[in-house]
Each structure stands twice: as structure tokens, then as C-alpha cells.
Design a protein around this motif. Sequence first.
Motif, short mmCIF file in Angstrom:
data_model
loop_
_atom_site.label_atom_id
_atom_site.label_comp_id
_atom_site.label_asym_id
_atom_site.label_seq_id
_atom_site.Cartn_x
_atom_site.Cartn_y
_atom_site.Cartn_z
N ARG A 6 -17.95 66.69 76.77
CA ARG A 6 -16.68 66.04 76.53
C ARG A 6 -16.19 65.45 77.83
NH1 ARG A 6 -15.35 64.53 71.96
NH2 ARG A 6 -17.43 63.91 72.40
N ASN A 9 -9.51 63.93 78.29
CA ASN A 9 -8.72 63.47 77.14
C ASN A 9 -9.47 63.53 75.81
OD1 ASN A 9 -6.43 62.96 78.76
ND2 ASN A 9 -7.27 60.97 79.31
N GLN A 10 -10.67 64.11 75.79
CA GLN A 10 -11.37 64.30 74.52
C GLN A 10 -11.14 65.75 74.06
OE1 GLN A 10 -15.43 63.11 75.44
NE2 GLN A 10 -15.02 61.06 74.68
N SER A 11 -11.42 66.00 72.78
CA SER A 11 -11.14 67.30 72.19
C SER A 11 -12.32 67.83 71.41
CB SER A 11 -9.94 67.21 71.23
OG SER A 11 -8.79 66.80 71.89
N MET A 13 -12.65 70.50 67.97
CA MET A 13 -11.95 71.28 66.95
C MET A 13 -12.78 72.51 66.60
SD MET A 13 -9.07 69.83 66.26
CE MET A 13 -8.62 70.87 64.88
N GLU A 19 -7.70 73.48 68.44
CA GLU A 19 -8.19 72.30 69.15
C GLU A 19 -8.28 72.62 70.64
OE1 GLU A 19 -7.10 67.58 69.82
OE2 GLU A 19 -5.61 68.90 68.92
N LEU A 20 -9.42 72.33 71.24
CA LEU A 20 -9.61 72.46 72.68
C LEU A 20 -9.56 71.07 73.27
CD1 LEU A 20 -12.63 74.95 72.82
CD2 LEU A 20 -10.19 75.47 72.93
N LYS A 21 -8.63 70.84 74.19
CA LYS A 21 -8.48 69.54 74.82
C LYS A 21 -8.92 69.62 76.28
CE LYS A 21 -4.47 67.91 72.21
NZ LYS A 21 -3.11 67.35 72.33
N ILE A 32 -8.59 73.13 80.55
CA ILE A 32 -8.66 73.03 79.09
C ILE A 32 -7.31 73.41 78.51
CG2 ILE A 32 -9.77 73.93 77.01
CD1 ILE A 32 -12.16 74.65 78.80
N ILE A 34 -5.38 74.48 74.94
CA ILE A 34 -5.73 75.05 73.63
C ILE A 34 -4.52 74.92 72.72
CG2 ILE A 34 -6.47 77.12 72.40
CD1 ILE A 34 -7.62 78.05 75.17
#
Length: 75
Positions: A6, A9-11, A13, A19-21, A32, A34
Motif C-alpha cells: 500500500r 493514503n491507501q487503505s 479493509m 479499515e487500516l489507513k 497506520i 485504524i
Amino acid sequence: MLVLSRKKNQSIMIGDQVELKILSVEGDQVKIGIVAPKSVKVHRTEVFEAIKAQNEKSLTISLDVLDQLNFKKND
């Protein structure tokens, strides 16, 4: 183990609610975020292991106390 790449700014699920960003990548450190319902417990691994060890210790102490109480009852 599933390994995913990743960028900032991507995630990712996990199920429908977690959701992990990826917030930032600086050298060998990744930040990260959460997003999860309050009912889902989220801990760093070392904190999770400490909680688990404390719970196991509490269980052992409780069983010892029960044995002592049972011994006194049979006197």
C-alpha cells in the motif's frame, strides 16, 4: 499470512467494519490509522501480550484462592 503493498493514503479493509489507513511512510517507519467500531479492541502486540499475561495470572490467583476456601470449608 497475506502480504499487501500500500502507498500513503491507501487503505485495507478487514471485514466490513475495520479499515487500516496508511497515513505516512518515513524511512523504515509506517504510521497506520485504524478505523473500527468501539466494540473491536485494538492493541499493539506488546500491550495485547501484557494484558493476556495479566489475565492468565489473575486466573491462577483466583483458582488458588478457591482451593484455599474449599480447604477451609472441609475442615
